[in-house]
Design a protein around this motif. Structure first.
Motif, PDB file in Angstrom:
ATOM      1  N   ILE A 176       0.562  -1.327   0.063  1.00 19.81           N
ATOM      2  CA  ILE A 176       0.191  -0.044   0.105  1.00 19.81           C
ATOM      3  C   ILE A 176       0.606   1.163   0.021  1.00 19.81           C
ATOM      4  CG2 ILE A 176      -1.483   1.454   1.918  1.00 19.81           C
ATOM      5  CD1 ILE A 176      -3.006  -1.515   2.325  1.00 19.81           C
ATOM      6  N   MET A 177       1.863   1.288   0.836  1.00 19.64           N
ATOM      7  CA  MET A 177       2.927   2.725   1.347  1.00 19.64           C
ATOM      8  C   MET A 177       2.954   2.904   0.062  1.00 19.64           C
ATOM      9  SD  MET A 177       1.701   3.843   3.496  1.00 19.64           S
ATOM     10  CE  MET A 177       2.942   5.332   4.392  1.00 19.64           C
ATOM     11  N   LEU A 178       3.863   1.178  -0.329  1.00 19.26           N
ATOM     12  CA  LEU A 178       5.153   1.102  -2.233  1.00 19.26           C
ATOM     13  C   LEU A 178       3.781   2.094  -2.916  1.00 19.26           C
ATOM     14  CD1 LEU A 178       6.980  -1.442  -2.146  1.00 19.26           C
ATOM     15  CD2 LEU A 178       8.424   0.966  -2.103  1.00 19.26           C
ATOM     16  N   THR A 179       2.790   1.718  -3.047  1.00 19.50           N
ATOM     17  CA  THR A 179       1.599   2.826  -4.119  1.00 19.50           C
ATOM     18  C   THR A 179       1.694   4.240  -4.272  1.00 19.50           C
ATOM     19  OG1 THR A 179       1.123  -0.329  -4.465  1.00 19.50           O
ATOM     20  CG2 THR A 179      -0.692   1.729  -5.551  1.00 19.50           C
ATOM     21  N   LEU A 180       1.454   4.334  -2.604  1.00 22.45           N
ATOM     22  CA  LEU A 180       0.814   5.557  -2.960  1.00 22.45           C
ATOM     23  C   LEU A 180       2.000   6.597  -2.873  1.00 22.45           C
ATOM     24  CD1 LEU A 180      -0.929   5.512   0.631  1.00 22.45           C
ATOM     25  CD2 LEU A 180      -1.531   6.013  -0.418  1.00 22.45           C
ATOM     26  N   ASP A 181       3.696   6.082  -2.445  1.00 22.82           N
ATOM     27  CA  ASP A 181       4.907   6.258  -3.054  1.00 22.82           C
ATOM     28  C   ASP A 181       4.369   6.909  -5.078  1.00 22.82           C
ATOM     29  OD1 ASP A 181       6.596   6.990  -1.453  1.00 22.82           O
ATOM     30  OD2 ASP A 181       6.618   5.056  -0.391  1.00 22.82           O
ATOM     31  N   ARG A 182       4.056   5.520  -5.158  1.00 22.69           N
ATOM     32  CA  ARG A 182       4.419   5.680  -7.128  1.00 22.69           C
ATOM     33  C   ARG A 182       3.948   6.313  -7.474  1.00 22.69           C
ATOM     34  NH1 ARG A 182       5.518   0.112  -6.018  1.00 22.69           N
ATOM     35  NH2 ARG A 182       7.686  -0.149  -6.776  1.00 22.69           N
ATOM     36  N   SER A 183       2.573   6.811  -6.690  1.00 17.44           N
ATOM     37  CA  SER A 183       1.438   7.689  -7.395  1.00 17.44           C
ATOM     38  C   SER A 183       1.037   9.265  -6.921  1.00 17.44           C
ATOM     39  CB  SER A 183      -0.050   6.939  -7.537  1.00 17.44           C
ATOM     40  OG  SER A 183      -0.259   7.135  -5.707  1.00 17.44           O
ATOM     41  N   ILE A 184       1.689   8.818  -5.963  1.00 18.53           N
ATOM     42  CA  ILE A 184       1.553  10.778  -5.005  1.00 18.53           C
ATOM     43  C   ILE A 184       3.052  10.838  -5.119  1.00 18.53           C
ATOM     44  CG2 ILE A 184       0.730  12.507  -3.178  1.00 18.53           C
ATOM     45  CD1 ILE A 184      -1.897  10.092  -3.193  1.00 18.53           C
ATOM     46  N   GLY A 185       3.781  12.208  -5.438  1.00 15.33           N
ATOM     47  CA  GLY A 185       4.524  13.203  -4.688  1.00 15.33           C
ATOM     48  C   GLY A 185       5.042  13.473  -3.145  1.00 15.33           C
ATOM     49  N   PHE A 186       5.660  12.844  -2.453  1.00 13.87           N
ATOM     50  CA  PHE A 186       5.636  13.211  -1.263  1.00 13.87           C
ATOM     51  C   PHE A 186       7.473  13.922  -0.689  1.00 13.87           C
ATOM     52  CE2 PHE A 186       2.568  10.121  -0.711  1.00 13.87           C
ATOM     53  CZ  PHE A 186       1.868  10.355  -0.316  1.00 13.87           C
ATOM     54  N   GLY A 187       7.673  14.149  -1.953  1.00 15.09           N
ATOM     55  CA  GLY A 187       9.337  14.836  -1.828  1.00 15.09           C
ATOM     56  C   GLY A 187       9.089  15.935  -1.260  1.00 15.09           C
ATOM     57  N   ASP A 188       8.627  17.312  -1.065  1.00 13.78           N
ATOM     58  CA  ASP A 188       8.205  18.437  -0.421  1.00 13.78           C
ATOM     59  C   ASP A 188       7.569  18.111   0.716  1.00 13.78           C
ATOM     60  OD1 ASP A 188       9.207  19.623  -3.237  1.00 13.78           O
ATOM     61  OD2 ASP A 188       7.391  19.717  -4.165  1.00 13.78           O
ATOM     62  N   TRP A 189       7.542  17.056   1.197  1.00 15.87           N
ATOM     63  CA  TRP A 189       6.809  17.564   2.784  1.00 15.87           C
ATOM     64  C   TRP A 189       7.793  17.342   3.780  1.00 15.87           C
ATOM     65  CZ3 TRP A 189       1.875  14.420   3.948  1.00 15.87           C
ATOM     66  CH2 TRP A 189       0.939  14.128   3.006  1.00 15.87           C
ATOM     67  N   SER A 190       7.637  18.342   4.697  1.00 17.63           N
ATOM     68  CA  SER A 190       8.380  18.624   5.791  1.00 17.63           C
ATOM     69  C   SER A 190       9.384  17.457   6.745  1.00 17.63           C
ATOM     70  CB  SER A 190       8.471  19.767   6.454  1.00 17.63           C
ATOM     71  OG  SER A 190       7.855  19.371   7.510  1.00 17.63           O
ATOM     72  N   LEU A 191       8.055  16.767   6.869  1.00 19.44           N
ATOM     73  CA  LEU A 191       8.077  15.350   7.823  1.00 19.44           C
ATOM     74  C   LEU A 191       8.084  14.629   7.835  1.00 19.44           C
ATOM     75  CD1 LEU A 191       5.665  16.049  10.322  1.00 19.44           C
ATOM     76  CD2 LEU A 191       7.626  16.952  10.609  1.00 19.44           C
ATOM     77  N   ILE A 192       8.349  14.248   5.611  1.00 19.67           N
ATOM     78  CA  ILE A 192       8.687  13.105   5.165  1.00 19.67           C
ATOM     79  C   ILE A 192      10.496  13.159   4.764  1.00 19.67           C
ATOM     80  CG2 ILE A 192       8.651  11.949   2.654  1.00 19.67           C
ATOM     81  CD1 ILE A 192       6.221  12.170   4.622  1.00 19.67           C
ATOM     82  N   TYR A 193      10.863  11.900   4.694  1.00 14.17           N
ATOM     83  CA  TYR A 193      11.890  11.260   4.401  1.00 14.17           C
ATOM     84  C   TYR A 193      12.881  11.775   2.899  1.00 14.17           C
ATOM     85  CZ  TYR A 193      16.253   8.825   3.340  1.00 14.17           C
ATOM     86  OH  TYR A 193      17.660   8.347   3.010  1.00 14.17           O
ATOM     87  N   THR A 194      13.425  12.980   3.093  1.00 15.39           N
ATOM     88  CA  THR A 194      14.584  12.758   1.775  1.00 15.39           C
ATOM     89  C   THR A 194      15.335  13.315   0.943  1.00 15.39           C
ATOM     90  OG1 THR A 194      14.712  15.374   2.909  1.00 15.39           O
ATOM     91  CG2 THR A 194      12.732  15.192   1.872  1.00 15.39           C
ATOM     92  N   GLY A 195      16.320  11.919   1.929  1.00 17.24           N
ATOM     93  CA  GLY A 195      17.357  11.206   1.338  1.00 17.24           C
ATOM     94  C   GLY A 195      17.630  11.021   0.245  1.00 17.24           C
ATOM     95  N   GLY A 196      18.495  10.239  -0.399  1.00 16.20           N
ATOM     96  CA  GLY A 196      18.699   9.519  -1.415  1.00 16.20           C
ATOM     97  C   GLY A 196      18.836   8.243  -1.507  1.00 16.20           C
ATOM     98  N   PRO A 197      18.689   7.600  -2.481  1.00 18.80           N
ATOM     99  CA  PRO A 197      18.610   5.780  -2.739  1.00 18.80           C
ATOM    100  C   PRO A 197      19.928   4.759  -1.451  1.00 18.80           C
ATOM    101  CG  PRO A 197      19.621   6.340  -4.506  1.00 18.80           C
ATOM    102  CD  PRO A 197      18.923   7.969  -4.017  1.00 18.80           C
TER     103      PRO A 197
END
Length: 444
Positions: A34-55
């Protein structure tokens, strides 16, 4: 699958260490997708509480969480095994079932394993190629949240593991099982209640013993459940009178008699198979239909506490207090009649009755026999008798209590070497007899 078989299945699952953790692992698998599907369909990179590091950073974070969860799960499992060993040594091997049913331990193990599986499944989707990199920011963030939650679970587990092996906690847990068994069994009726003042001795056919067909068990084991409703249907459908020879908690030997079916001419192999299916056997006793099982567990704890190797009368006194509370609860309940009727008021089943005298014998006789040289426990037994007498005016129950008080007093006189202890015992005995006789007079 009928209700009794479902209860048997649930009891087996509830007593296992794999069922609840397996459910939690399945939930972790579903959650990762479910979480991976949300990651692929919605962008969360600009959220301050979301992890924003690289691979690379995401891989390191998830790898660290996964490896630590395996280590913590192994440690928790080791602590659980040590707790089970201590419980078996101090309280008896029959108490292991209560520890196996502890939901807290199952949730703790399930949390660590589920977090590990979640991190592995998310970790496999991270790739950092220049042409099409993918980092599931939301999934990695949720993995970090699970890690923080697991730390809280670990703190809870340390407290819980040190609590469940305490004698007071174990005794309370068994006492709650006893009260639940009383609630579950004694208000329960099979079929319809018998008519007012039935003459049971006249209802039972005179030639029952000679014309009844014995139906034997097909294997060995402890009788855990009896499907009373199914037996009633079989008896009504085939116009039979069934007398059950055993009650739950007894050990059944192959070919030993389970039921006497009357008349013999109506019994065939199909009916024998159906009746056998109504008797659920297992490798150990359970409290589901066996009210004497938690009583025996409390007695076992008390006897181990009174043994010369442990010599802990205060734990035995706690067990007496819990047995007293259970008996006070029991005397306020109406024990079911052994005679069970169908909708047409036709006698169909005669069950082996559970009696107050039998339960009192199981609860107090072994402790009295072991504690006859211990003044504190012996006097506390008499106090328990007096407290139980306050909750009943039933002449039969009061006669049972009087009999136990007499046996405790005689045993104490023979086992206590100190004259002052014997005098205290005699004074307590006289006060107990006065309380019992006063209630007996009120009931007249």
């Amino acid at each position: 699958m009928n209700n009794v078989q479902l209860r048997k299945l649930w009891d087996a699952l509830h007593s296992s260490y794999w069922f609840l953790p397996s459910l939690m692992v399945l939930m972790a698998i579903a959650l990762s997708f479910i979480m991976l599907t949300l990651d692929r369909s919605i962008g969360f990179g600009d959220w301050s509480l979301i992890y924003t590091g690289g691979p690379d950073g995401a891989r390191e974070v998830l790898s660290a969480i996964a490896s630590s969860m395996v280590s913590v799960a192994a440690t928790a499992f080791s602590i659980t095994i040590v707790a089970l060993q201590l419980a078996a040594a101090n309280f008896g091997p029959r108490l292991l079932r209560n520890f196996m049913q502890d939901t807290g331990n199952q949730v703790v193990l399930g949390t660590f394993i589920a977090t590990f599986i979640y991190c592995l499944l998310v970790l496999r989707t991270i790739y950092g190629e220049d042409y099409n990199p993918f980092v599931p920011h939301l999934s990695v963030t949720f993995g970090i949240v699970l890690a923080i939650f697991s730390i809280g679970v670990l703190i809870y587990f340390i407290h819980h593991a040190s609590t469940i092996i305490q004698a007071s906690h174990v005794i309370q847990s068994v006492s709650e099982d006893l009260n639940k068994a009383i609630d579950r069994l004694f208000p329960e009726k099979i079929g319809i209640s018998p008519p007012p003042n039935p003459q049971h001795t006249e209802i039972l056919p005179e030639d029952f013993e000679s014309l009844a067909s014995p139906i034997g068990a097909k294997r060995n084991g402890y009788l855990q459940f009896i499907d009373d409703e199914q037996l009633l249907k079989i008896a009504r459908k085939n116009n039979l009178l069934l007398r059950i020879e055993l009650r739950p908690g007894k050990f059944v030997i192959e070919d030993s008699i389970l039921v006497m079916a009357f008349p013999r001419k109506r019994v065939n192999q199909k009916i024998i198979d159906e009746i056998n299916k109504a008797f659920i056997l297992g490798k150990e006793r359970t409290e589901q239909q066996d009210v004497e099982f938690p009583v025996n567990q409390l007695v076992e704890i008390a006897l181990r506490a009174l043994s010369p190797g442990i010599n802990d009368p205060f734990t035995a006194i706690r067990c007496v207090d819990r047995l007293c509370a259970g008996m006070c609860y029991l005397v306020q309940r109406k024990l079911p009649s052994p005679y069970r009727y169908d909708r047409d008021r036709q006698l169909r089943i005669i069950a082996e009755p559970v009696t107050f005298a039998g339960i009192m014998d199981d609860a107090f006789n072994p402790i009295r026999q072991y504690a006859r040289s211990d003044a504190a426990v012996t006097i506390h037994l008499l106090e328990a008798i007096a407290r139980i007498a306050q909750y009943t005016h039933n002449p039969e129950y009061l006669a049972v209590l009087r009999r136990h008080a007499d046996m405790i007093e005689r045993g104490g006189k023979e086992g206590l070497p100190e004259p002052r202890d014997r005098q205290d015992l005699q004074e307590k005995y006289l006060s107990v007899i006065q309380a019992v006789e006063q209630n007996r007079w009120i009931s007249m």
